[in-house]
Design an enzyme around this catalytic site. Structure first.
Site, PDB file in Angstrom:
ATOM      1  N   ARG A 164     -31.267 -60.985  49.517  1.00  0.00           N
ATOM      2  CA  ARG A 164     -30.960 -59.644  50.039  1.00  0.00           C
ATOM      3  C   ARG A 164     -30.259 -58.817  48.971  1.00  0.00           C
ATOM      4  NH1 ARG A 164     -31.081 -62.590  54.737  1.00  0.00           N
ATOM      5  NH2 ARG A 164     -32.815 -61.876  56.035  1.00  0.00           N
ATOM      6  N   ASP A 193     -36.594 -64.085  50.365  1.00  0.00           N
ATOM      7  CA  ASP A 193     -36.591 -63.471  51.685  1.00  0.00           C
ATOM      8  C   ASP A 193     -37.457 -62.220  51.641  1.00  0.00           C
ATOM      9  OD1 ASP A 193     -35.828 -62.755  54.421  1.00  0.00           O
ATOM     10  OD2 ASP A 193     -34.182 -64.160  54.112  1.00  0.00           O
ATOM     11  N   HIS A 267     -40.280 -64.383  56.814  1.00  0.00           N
ATOM     12  CA  HIS A 267     -39.365 -63.881  55.773  1.00  0.00           C
ATOM     13  C   HIS A 267     -40.082 -63.875  54.420  1.00  0.00           C
ATOM     14  CE1 HIS A 267     -35.762 -63.277  58.140  1.00  0.00           C
ATOM     15  NE2 HIS A 267     -35.937 -64.453  58.730  1.00  0.00           N
ATOM     16  N   ASP A 329     -37.413 -70.116  59.880  1.00  0.00           N
ATOM     17  CA  ASP A 329     -36.763 -69.344  60.946  1.00  0.00           C
ATOM     18  C   ASP A 329     -37.455 -68.011  61.185  1.00  0.00           C
ATOM     19  OD1 ASP A 329     -35.878 -68.691  58.306  1.00  0.00           O
ATOM     20  OD2 ASP A 329     -34.356 -67.381  59.178  1.00  0.00           O
ATOM     21  N   GLU A 330     -37.293 -67.524  62.384  1.00  0.00           N
ATOM     22  CA  GLU A 330     -37.610 -66.145  62.748  1.00  0.00           C
ATOM     23  C   GLU A 330     -39.014 -65.718  62.324  1.00  0.00           C
ATOM     24  OE1 GLU A 330     -33.296 -64.032  62.880  1.00  0.00           O
ATOM     25  OE2 GLU A 330     -34.119 -64.239  60.867  1.00  0.00           O
ATOM     26  N   TYR A 421     -21.105 -68.039  60.143  1.00  0.00           N
ATOM     27  CA  TYR A 421     -21.861 -66.981  59.477  1.00  0.00           C
ATOM     28  C   TYR A 421     -20.861 -66.025  58.826  1.00  0.00           C
ATOM     29  CZ  TYR A 421     -26.716 -68.010  60.514  1.00  0.00           C
ATOM     30  OH  TYR A 421     -27.970 -68.570  60.508  1.00  0.00           O
ATOM     31  N   TRP A 471     -24.966 -64.516  54.243  1.00  0.00           N
ATOM     32  CA  TRP A 471     -26.128 -63.621  54.198  1.00  0.00           C
ATOM     33  C   TRP A 471     -25.647 -62.300  53.602  1.00  0.00           C
ATOM     34  CZ3 TRP A 471     -30.365 -66.224  55.141  1.00  0.00           C
ATOM     35  CH2 TRP A 471     -30.326 -67.324  56.008  1.00  0.00           C
ATOM     36  N   THR A 472     -26.393 -61.765  52.651  1.00  0.00           N
ATOM     37  CA  THR A 472     -25.804 -60.688  51.854  1.00  0.00           C
ATOM     38  C   THR A 472     -26.381 -59.293  52.113  1.00  0.00           C
ATOM     39  OG1 THR A 472     -27.332 -61.184  50.041  1.00  0.00           O
ATOM     40  CG2 THR A 472     -25.165 -62.258  49.976  1.00  0.00           C
ATOM     41  N   GLU A 473     -27.006 -59.082  53.275  1.00  0.00           N
ATOM     42  CA  GLU A 473     -27.508 -57.734  53.554  1.00  0.00           C
ATOM     43  C   GLU A 473     -26.448 -56.678  53.262  1.00  0.00           C
ATOM     44  OE1 GLU A 473     -27.997 -60.300  55.618  1.00  0.00           O
ATOM     45  OE2 GLU A 473     -29.797 -60.045  56.852  1.00  0.00           O
TER      46      GLU A 473
HETATM   47  C1  ACM Z   1     -31.060 -67.359  60.099  1.00  0.00           C
HETATM   48  O1  ACM Z   1     -29.930 -66.865  60.231  1.00  0.00           O
HETATM   49  N1  ACM Z   1     -32.136 -66.624  60.326  1.00  0.00           N
HETATM   50  C2  ACM Z   1     -31.245 -68.729  59.697  1.00  0.00           C
END
Ligand code: ACM
Length: 765
Positions: A164, A193, A267, A329-330, A421, A471-473
């Site tokens: 990110r 990602d 992703h 994921d996702e 997180y 997570w670096t958004e």
């Molecule tokens: C995640 O936070 N999508 C692993």
């Protein structure tokens, strides 16, 4: 003579039965077991550090210890070969094994013993921590003790998202150093990602030529033209294979294993933009600065698996880790449902659902990895489509993934959102860093117990350990990544390393100030925002009622009203205090006599008592709350807004409207760069009365009639924050005020930055 080391307060001797000489080690993570012994050892400039003849690993730990002494205490100690002897700090081989070590501090010597290189390394860190329990330079004395230390969990991880936002090689090395210092041993490196592909792959150069660069979202970035290209400036970067080898070796020397993550089947926007033939639907021409969950999935053609095999072959060459993370994921399945070739493949393979197709996809990749002697690890979604028992499951959607995995015989790692997180902000303070809105403070991270109660003793063997994720958004700069990680990673480290029975929040909090000092002495950034005192003031009579906030779980607040610097003898804050307008409150939080952060100077005046930052307001709902940074100015300081992007609506609770005739609201506009699929239709606005829309202020509830309406016209051409001012009519008493925007659509999304109520006698109309 350093008295604090010899005789400490009775309270800090808890656990040391009998009259003891030394207080428990102020070490994070707390050692497994510790026994005091008589005397103390003096370390001074003539103290040698010894290691066994020809033992390169032990030599490395000895040199590291010397380097740390030099950096923090300015002591230049000689490192040489030799057996333990009087007057020396010595490393020697012997039981215990692996990461475990014994550390003996006697009057005449210090000896670190371990059969493992990692154990010697961790022992060196502990010696240095003992020597830095009191800050300062030069010689130091360590009270006698024996430490027998070993980790609780084998997997003690941090995940760094370099996709990110990209971080430099130097930053990644510093990050590894700090992990090692906290006895964390696994860096899960999120290299791929939607927004970026960060790893050079020789066979597919477009992955980084195209996939590693993007224009940030929003009109400010789009208008920021690079004169060299005539196009908007791009951000990003990637790690060359040489750099990766350098980082992997650097980590190995610090006993940190790097587990790379190559995301699939979702992703995957960046690689699909680079090589559209890999996708299940035609991608846009450019990489994207959006956040959220993109719809782009790899297709299931043989050519795509050949690509993934090629990529993983290069990954395996670079990373010696036993595990390779493949994400999983996702992966929203819409594109697979809509793609005739994917559907045809499912028919041929007799795969009944897209979820099962994902299971088949991951299993294929697992076979590739297993063929190279590696093991697959994935996020907990990999369980949904079915996957071999040999796959390891990283539980992020709470802990259910870990429970199901362990019961099915998979190894698992606990990494649940939101507690672990670290993209969540760690304080509600207005100057807190951008991140997810829900606060995850140090104490919450500390108190997390990773072993699920639902597992029986056999199943518990499948729990490899615990990990926190960055997570670096919303971490645009490297400094922010470091600050979001620390001090919370120290709390994680204690959970990961120390025996469950040794964990005690109060004891940890006692050790924290020393640990913060160590970081400061090494020039390593630590976020102090949650430890600084701040105020929330409201009008009362001719003055103000002031609530002091900060370090709630950790310290006590001391303050002065006479301009003097607070000390541990200053007034103790216990309840909201009244203060006259014009006063400056000086406040500081302390833990057991040690300051936790610098002094805060808080000015109380007619404006500050009626001003609220967005972070001081309450969001009307908590659907998807972000503490988000403005997209402008491109260079320079940007505002931060606390906003529920699913329902942009704020409440100023208990606003005192007596005598208030005007309202001033600073507003900003954000690009709506969130991939949230059909959920975007759930975001509702009242229709605008004027072409640019309005900010509406309601009294009592968000459904009432408006008491102020501020047209957004004056703000539309500004990419930064604009102050709107208007009359407030018919508002009285102490009431809630609700703030919403009228808009035609979600983009731009307007946000409240700060609200000030203005009493009528000076500004009123
Ligand atoms: C995640 O936070 N999508 C692993």
């Amino acid at each position: 003579m350093r008295l604090p080391l010899l005789i400490a307060l009775a309270s800090s001797l808890a656990g040391f039965a009998g009259a003891s000489l030394a207080a428990p080690a102020k070490i994070i993570p707390a050692p497994a077991a510790e026994t005091p012994r008589d005397g103390a050892f003096q370390i001074h400039s003539q103290t040698p550090i010894l290691y066994p003849v020809g033992d390169a690993e032990a030599q490395a730990s000895a040199q590291r210890l010397a380097e740390l002494f030099n950096r923090s205490r300015g002591l230049k100690l000689t490192v040489r070969q030799g057996a333990p002897q009087a007057g020396a700090i010595a490393f020697q081989r012997g039981a215990p094994a692996g990461e475990a070590y014994d550390l003996d501090v006697a009057t005449d010597r210090i000896v670190v013993t371990s059969a493992g290189g990692a154990g010697l390394f961790y022992g060196a860190t502990s010696v240095w921590q003992l020597a830095t329990e009191t800050a300062g330079k030069g010689a130091v004395e360590i009270a006698g003790r024996r430490i027998e230390d070993a980790p609780r969990f084998a997997w003690r991880g941090l995940m760094l998202d370099s996709a990110r936002h990209f971080q430099s090689v130097e930053f990644v090395k510093d990050f590894i150093d700090r992990m090692a210092m906290a006895k964390l041993n696994t860096l899960h490196w999120h290299l791929v990602d939607d927004q970026g592909w960060r790893l050079e792959i020789k066979k597919y150069p477009r992955l980084t030529q195209i996939g590693a660069w993007r224009v940030p979202a929003g009109p400010a970035a789009a208008a920021d033209i690079d004169p060299k290209t005539g196009h908007p400036h791009v951000i990003g970067g990637f790690y060359t294979q040489d750099q990766v080898r350098e980082i992997v070796a650097y980590a190995a020397a610090r006993h940190v294993t790097i587990v790379p993550e190559i995301e699939m089947p979702g992703h995957a926007h960046a690689p699909i933009v680079a090589y559209p033939e890999l996708g299940s639907a035609a991608p846009p021409a450019a990489t994207s600065g959006d956040w959220g969950v993109f719809p782009y999935l790899y297709n299931v053609d043989e050519k795509t698996f050949a690509f993934l095999d090629d990529v993983l072959s290069e990954v395996i060459e670079l990373f010696p880790s036993r595990y390779i993370h493949v994400g999983g994921d996702e992966a929203v399945k819409e594109q697979w449902k809509a793609n005739p070739a994917v559907q045809a493949r499912m028919k041929v393979l007799h795969i009944a659902s897209e979820t099962a197709l994902q299971g088949w996809f991951i299993s294929r990749v697992e076979q590739t990895l297993n063929g190279h002697g590696r093991r697959l690890i994935g996020w907990d979604e990999i369980l949904e489509g079915g996957v071999a028992q040999s796959a390891t499951v990283m539980s992020w959607r709470g802990i259910d993934g870990a429970i199901i995995a362990a019961k099915l015989g998979h190894d698992t790692i606990l990494s649940p959102a939101p507690t672990l997180y670290l993209n969540h902000r760690q304080t509600a303070a207005p100057d807190g860093l951008p991140g997810r809105g829900q606060v995850v403070g140090l104490r919450e991270v500390y108190n997390y117990e990773p072993m699920p109660l639902a597992l029986n003793p056999d199943e518990r063997h499948h729990v490899l350990g615990v990990q926190a994720n960055l997570w670096t958004e919303h971490m645009r700069t490297e400094d922010r990544v470091a600050l979001m990680a620390f001090p919370r990673a120290m709390a994680l480290a204690e959970t990961a390393w120390s025996p469950a029975a040794r964990k005690d929040w109060k004891d940890f909090a006692d050790r924290l100030p020393v640990e913060l000092e160590r970081s400061r002495a090494l020039g390593q950034p630590v976020d102090e925002t949650a430890l600084r005192v701040r105020a929330l003031a409201s009008p009362v009579g001719p003055g103000a009622m002031v609530r002091l906030l900060g370090a709630e779980d950790i310290g006590e607040i001391r303050y002065t009203l006479d301009g003097s610097a607070p000390t541990t003898g200053s007034a103790l804050y216990q309840a909201p205090l009244t203060a006259p307008l014009g006063v400056t409150i000086r406040a500081q939080a302390f833990r057991k006599g040690q300051a936790l952060a610098p002094v805060s100077d808080i000015k109380i005046d007619a404006r500050s008592i009626r001003t609220r930052a967005s972070q001081d307001l309450k969001t009307c709902r908590e659907d998807l709350v972000l503490n988000i940074e403005d997209d402008a100015p491109v260079r320079g300081a940007r505002a931060r807004f606390l906003i529920d992007i699913m329902n942009p609506c704020w409440v100023y609770e208990d606003a005192d409207l007596s005598g208030v005739s005007q309202i001033e609201v600073a507003v900003g506009q954000l690009p709506f760069n969130f991939q949230i699929g059909k959920d975007v239709d759930k975001i509702k606005f009242r229709p605008p009365a004027t072409p640019d829309g309005e900010l509406e202020v309601r009294q009592g509830s968000c459904a009432g009639t408006a008491v102020a309406t501020l047209p957004l016209g004056p703000a539309v051409t500004s990419q930064g924050v604009t102050v709107l001012t208007g009359q407030i009519a018919g508002a009285t008493g102490v009431r809630d005020l609700c703030f919403t925007f009228t808009q035609k659509g979600v983009d731009p999304m307007w946000a409240v930055d700060r609200v000030t109520l203005i009493a009528g006698d000076r500004h009123g109309g």
